[in-house]
Design an enzyme around this catalytic site. Structure first.
Site, PDB file in Angstrom:
ATOM      1  N   TRP A   1       2.093   9.433  10.315  1.00  0.00           N
ATOM      2  CA  TRP A   1       1.174   9.838   9.229  1.00  0.00           C
ATOM      3  C   TRP A   1       2.301  11.213   8.435  1.00  0.00           C
ATOM      4  O   TRP A   1       3.229  11.350   8.653  1.00  0.00           O
ATOM      5  CB  TRP A   1      -0.295  10.620   9.823  1.00  0.00           C
ATOM      6  CG  TRP A   1      -0.803   9.262  10.078  1.00  0.00           C
ATOM      7  CD1 TRP A   1      -0.536   7.742  10.202  1.00  0.00           C
ATOM      8  CD2 TRP A   1      -2.210   9.128  10.213  1.00  0.00           C
ATOM      9  NE1 TRP A   1      -1.505   7.160  10.623  1.00  0.00           N
ATOM     10  CE2 TRP A   1      -2.663   7.757  10.712  1.00  0.00           C
ATOM     11  CE3 TRP A   1      -3.381  10.085  10.335  1.00  0.00           C
ATOM     12  CZ2 TRP A   1      -3.947   7.494  10.838  1.00  0.00           C
ATOM     13  CZ3 TRP A   1      -4.650   9.874  10.586  1.00  0.00           C
ATOM     14  CH2 TRP A   1      -4.949   8.267  11.028  1.00  0.00           C
ATOM     15  N   SER A   2       1.024  11.736   7.500  1.00  0.00           N
ATOM     16  CA  SER A   2       1.694  12.913   6.565  1.00  0.00           C
ATOM     17  C   SER A   2       2.564  13.950   7.216  1.00  0.00           C
ATOM     18  O   SER A   2       2.044  14.644   8.359  1.00  0.00           O
ATOM     19  CB  SER A   2       0.770  13.277   5.614  1.00  0.00           C
ATOM     20  OG  SER A   2       0.436  12.012   4.870  1.00  0.00           O
TER      21      SER A   2
ATOM     22  N   TRP B   1      -4.667  -0.288   3.620  1.00  0.00           N
ATOM     23  CA  TRP B   1      -4.071   1.026   4.497  1.00  0.00           C
ATOM     24  C   TRP B   1      -3.711   0.325   5.911  1.00  0.00           C
ATOM     25  O   TRP B   1      -4.455  -0.444   6.350  1.00  0.00           O
ATOM     26  CB  TRP B   1      -4.992   2.100   4.224  1.00  0.00           C
ATOM     27  CG  TRP B   1      -4.326   3.259   5.237  1.00  0.00           C
ATOM     28  CD1 TRP B   1      -3.661   4.271   4.935  1.00  0.00           C
ATOM     29  CD2 TRP B   1      -4.595   3.369   6.709  1.00  0.00           C
ATOM     30  NE1 TRP B   1      -3.657   5.408   6.048  1.00  0.00           N
ATOM     31  CE2 TRP B   1      -4.024   4.760   6.887  1.00  0.00           C
ATOM     32  CE3 TRP B   1      -5.250   2.695   7.772  1.00  0.00           C
ATOM     33  CZ2 TRP B   1      -3.875   5.414   8.069  1.00  0.00           C
ATOM     34  CZ3 TRP B   1      -5.199   3.394   8.861  1.00  0.00           C
ATOM     35  CH2 TRP B   1      -4.510   4.628   9.197  1.00  0.00           C
TER      36      TRP B   1
ATOM     37  N   TRP C   1       0.774  -1.166  -0.085  1.00  0.00           N
ATOM     38  CA  TRP C   1       0.058   0.035  -0.162  1.00  0.00           C
ATOM     39  C   TRP C   1       0.865   1.329  -0.076  1.00  0.00           C
ATOM     40  O   TRP C   1       1.873   1.454   0.681  1.00  0.00           O
ATOM     41  CB  TRP C   1      -0.878  -0.027   1.072  1.00  0.00           C
ATOM     42  CG  TRP C   1      -1.441   1.340   1.569  1.00  0.00           C
ATOM     43  CD1 TRP C   1      -1.079   2.496   2.338  1.00  0.00           C
ATOM     44  CD2 TRP C   1      -2.810   1.726   1.167  1.00  0.00           C
ATOM     45  NE1 TRP C   1      -2.090   3.514   2.169  1.00  0.00           N
ATOM     46  CE2 TRP C   1      -3.209   3.031   1.324  1.00  0.00           C
ATOM     47  CE3 TRP C   1      -3.892   1.250   0.218  1.00  0.00           C
ATOM     48  CZ2 TRP C   1      -4.294   3.779   1.034  1.00  0.00           C
ATOM     49  CZ3 TRP C   1      -4.917   1.570   0.000  1.00  0.00           C
ATOM     50  CH2 TRP C   1      -5.052   3.212   0.455  1.00  0.00           C
ATOM     51  N   MET C   2       0.534   2.249  -0.867  1.00  0.00           N
ATOM     52  CA  MET C   2       1.062   3.587  -0.775  1.00  0.00           C
ATOM     53  C   MET C   2      -0.037   4.554  -0.690  1.00  0.00           C
ATOM     54  O   MET C   2      -0.918   4.624  -1.545  1.00  0.00           O
ATOM     55  CB  MET C   2       1.943   3.670  -1.977  1.00  0.00           C
ATOM     56  CG  MET C   2       2.344   5.468  -2.104  1.00  0.00           C
ATOM     57  SD  MET C   2       3.724   5.394  -3.582  1.00  0.00           S
ATOM     58  CE  MET C   2       2.481   5.179  -4.891  1.00  0.00           C
ATOM     59  N   ASN C   3       0.044   5.476   0.108  1.00  0.00           N
ATOM     60  CA  ASN C   3      -0.737   6.832  -0.221  1.00  0.00           C
ATOM     61  C   ASN C   3      -0.129   8.289  -0.322  1.00  0.00           C
ATOM     62  O   ASN C   3       0.725   8.222  -1.111  1.00  0.00           O
ATOM     63  CB  ASN C   3      -2.242   6.967   1.101  1.00  0.00           C
ATOM     64  CG  ASN C   3      -1.905   6.988   2.348  1.00  0.00           C
ATOM     65  OD1 ASN C   3      -1.339   5.877   2.752  1.00  0.00           O
ATOM     66  ND2 ASN C   3      -1.996   7.816   2.936  1.00  0.00           N
ATOM     67  N   ASP C   4      -0.455   9.137   0.704  1.00  0.00           N
ATOM     68  CA  ASP C   4       0.343  10.526   0.315  1.00  0.00           C
ATOM     69  C   ASP C   4       1.651  10.691   0.041  1.00  0.00           C
ATOM     70  O   ASP C   4       2.608  10.152   0.758  1.00  0.00           O
ATOM     71  CB  ASP C   4      -0.042  11.345   1.785  1.00  0.00           C
ATOM     72  CG  ASP C   4      -1.369  11.386   2.175  1.00  0.00           C
ATOM     73  OD1 ASP C   4      -2.052  10.561   1.624  1.00  0.00           O
ATOM     74  OD2 ASP C   4      -1.663  11.927   3.160  1.00  0.00           O
TER      75      ASP C   4
ATOM     76  N   GLN D   1       3.378   7.611   2.527  1.00  0.00           N
ATOM     77  CA  GLN D   1       2.664   6.887   3.355  1.00  0.00           C
ATOM     78  C   GLN D   1       2.706   5.616   2.820  1.00  0.00           C
ATOM     79  O   GLN D   1       2.090   5.302   1.792  1.00  0.00           O
ATOM     80  CB  GLN D   1       1.254   7.422   3.379  1.00  0.00           C
ATOM     81  CG  GLN D   1       1.452   8.782   4.074  1.00  0.00           C
ATOM     82  CD  GLN D   1       1.428   8.859   5.567  1.00  0.00           C
ATOM     83  OE1 GLN D   1       0.617   8.497   6.391  1.00  0.00           O
ATOM     84  NE2 GLN D   1       2.611   9.261   6.078  1.00  0.00           N
TER      85      GLN D   1
ATOM     86  N   GLU E   1      -7.211  18.126   5.121  1.00  0.00           N
ATOM     87  CA  GLU E   1      -6.046  17.156   5.335  1.00  0.00           C
ATOM     88  C   GLU E   1      -5.219  17.783   4.443  1.00  0.00           C
ATOM     89  O   GLU E   1      -5.258  18.571   3.506  1.00  0.00           O
ATOM     90  CB  GLU E   1      -6.576  15.936   4.691  1.00  0.00           C
ATOM     91  CG  GLU E   1      -7.637  15.075   5.471  1.00  0.00           C
ATOM     92  CD  GLU E   1      -7.666  13.711   5.047  1.00  0.00           C
ATOM     93  OE1 GLU E   1      -7.511  12.559   5.845  1.00  0.00           O
ATOM     94  OE2 GLU E   1      -8.001  13.223   3.926  1.00  0.00           O
TER      95      GLU E   1
END
Ligand code: FRU
Length: 534
Positions: A81-82, A46, A19-22, A38, A200
């Site tokens: 987190w970010s 996530w 998983w990858m986010n921001d 992330q 966000e």
């Protein structure tokens, strides 16, 4: 493997798996671009969020390093987190990030490199003063995150903003500090809104018509906030002495729905590239298939192609364009010039790898007096795109590209324009229609739409699409409106994928030029294990 993984990309950034986010803390340091993001080290969904770390010399080819920050201490044990990076005096980078603490509260932490002379900045040390900011007073511990890059005022005092929601107001809480450790909350937020919900990943930076990092008389400030699954921005004048941000228009003002991208593009972040003197934007592009698909694929999430950001000549919006470096992957060029596209015309652009391509096309417009007039009730571009569709007939348009299309066209993603008349002006609609992108069911196939601001004297419109297996990033009118989409064709994969140009309008449009390239694969090197210190 690629047969089994038809949706992995060739030149969009993604980790080897999981998983990858921001995007987090992008920066340029000692000749090296850094991207943190992330990341879940243990799975395709996530969770277990840490800061993964990759480096590049050109923003195209990447080396994956070991994660820079992992949950380890009471102030971040439930997630890292970010956040963002800031250059401190002397050019030392520092990370501010949100930690999820032992009590599941969101707090802001500091980390600094162990060895600033290592251009790769492999090891990061968390500050003994953490957490620096905690959710006290009226701050909701669940709505307090994503610190920006900090900036210094004329008084040398540092400022930073943190995304929040207080009493229903989405906002950017402002803090000030002399030493980057002790932060004092400002009485007023930098800005807030009743219409948005939680902000966000806020971002705040100067922008000009030229690439000067805002060191120009007519520069403006951009404030971006991520909400409703979209990245919205506003422009205004920032007064550093008082920290007043006087906005030109506000978030979700009627008729001013300004977004970086009207498709799938979230939690973005910019950084100033001091090497090439430009502002660069990165964003997370989510999957639009299901969770079980992600588990099966073993991964989820892409990063957009980095985009350079400038203020438009009208000073009313931003202009975005894929970084120049991506063009080094272009190969097998195919071109056309002066081709008339009559009513119902469609032709194939052959000779390139249509599943992995870069296409630029410029259309000459017909006499727009004959365009359909715009009903004053048609104010929502996304709805308008859904109602009109690519196969519907219009007068000026729909015309544009069919990408990731199967031979029989049962699968196709249509990126196109439709032009209407309104009084003595005209209105340009840009659409990305995913409704027929795959024969598979159970996928998100939302049709996206945006208005494109055009001067009534303009007689040309351009479209560029970056196509990469399961992503299509489209730039309308030289980057005035952008739409990114995720698609998962069943037939139109690899060499079965085709590219077409079409016109379904009754008035003919002319291709003044079309250039298309196959794109080479970016080189992505796997995680390099750190050698034990001797
Ligand atoms: C945005 C976001 C941030 C948060 C991070 C957690 O996508 O929800 O607000 O810091 O992702 O992974």
């Amino acid at each position: 493997l690629s047969r089994e993984q038809p949706y992995r990309t060739a030149y969009h950034f993604q980790p080897p798996k999981n998983w990858m986010n921001d995007p987090n803390g992008p920066m340029y340091y000692k000749g090296v671009y850094h991207l943190f993001y992330q990341f879940n080290p243990y799975g395709a969904l996530w969770g277990n969020i840490s800061w993964a770390h990759s480096i590049s010399y050109d923003l195209v080819d990447w080396v994956h390093l070991e994660p820079a920050i992992n949950p380890s201490d009471p102030f971040d044990i439930n997630g890292c987190w970010s956040g963002s990076t800031t250059f401190l005096p002397g050019g030392k980078p520092a990370i501010l990030y949100t930690g999820i603490d032992l009590k599941n509260r969101q707090v802001q932490n500091l980390a600094v490199p162990k060895n600033v002379s290592d251009p790769l900045l492999r090891e990061w040390v968390k500050s003994p003063h953490n957490p620096l900011l905690t959710p006290i007073d009226d701050i909701d511990p669940q709505n307090f995150r994503d610190p920006t890059t900090a900036w210094q005022g004329p008084d040398r005092v540092w400022r930073v903003i943190v995304g929040s929601k207080i009493n229903g107001l989405g906002m950017a809480i402002l803090y000030r500090s002399r030493d980057f450790v002790e932060w004092i909350r400002s009485e007023n937020p930098l800005h807030s809104s009743t219409k948005t919900g939680m902000w966000e990943c806020p971002d705040f930076y100067p922008v000009s018509v030229n690439n000067t990092n805002g060191e120009e008389k007519f520069s403006k400030h951009v404030l971006k906030a991520s909400f409703h699954n979209q990245d919205h921005y506003i422009l205004g004048n920032y007064v550093p002495m008082t920290d007043k941000f006087e906005v030109d228009t506000d978030f979700l003002d009627e008729g001013f729905d300004m977004r970086y991208d009207y498709g799938n593009f979230y939690a973005s972040k910019t950084f100033y590239d001091s090497g090439k003197k430009r502002r660069i934007l990165w964003a997370w592009v989510t999957e639009s298939d299901g969770e079980s698909d992600d588990i099966e694929k073993g991964w989820s999430g892409l990063q957009s192609i980095p985009r350079s950001v400038l203020l438009s000549g009208t000073r009313q919006q931003l202009i975005q364009w894929p970084i120049k470096e991506i063009e080094k992957l272009r190969t097998n060029k195919v071109s056309f010039h002066d081709k008339e596209l009559n009513d119902g015309f469609i032709f194939e652009v052959s000779g390139i790898t249509a599943s992995q391509a870069d296409v630029e096309v410029s259309f000459d417009l017909p006499n727009l007096d004959e365009a359909e007039s715009l009903d004053p009730n048609w104010v929502d571009p996304q709805l308008l795109c859904s109602q009109k569709g690519a196969s519907g007939r219009g007068r000026v348009g729909p015309f544009g590209l069919l990408v990731l299309a199967s031979k029989d066209l049962t699968e196709q993603t249509a990126v196109f324009f439709l032009i209407f008349r309104r009084h003595d002006n005209y209105v340009v609609l840009m659409c990305s229609d995913q409704s027929r992108s795959s024969l598979r069911e159970g996928l998100g196939k939302t049709i996206y739409g945006a208005f494109v601001s055009m001067d009534h004297r303009e007689r040309k419109i351009s479209l560029r699409s970056l196509i990469d297996h399961s992503i299509v990033e489209s730039f309308g009118a030289d980057g005035r409106s952008c739409i990114t989409a995720r698609v998962y064709p069943k037939l139109a994969i690899h060499s079965e994928s085709r590219l077409y140009v079409f016109n379904n309008g009754t008035l003919s449009v002319r291709i003044s030029s079309l250039n298309a390239w196959s794109m080479k694969r970016a080189q992505i090197f796997p995680m390099q294990k750190r050698r034990k210190q001797q």
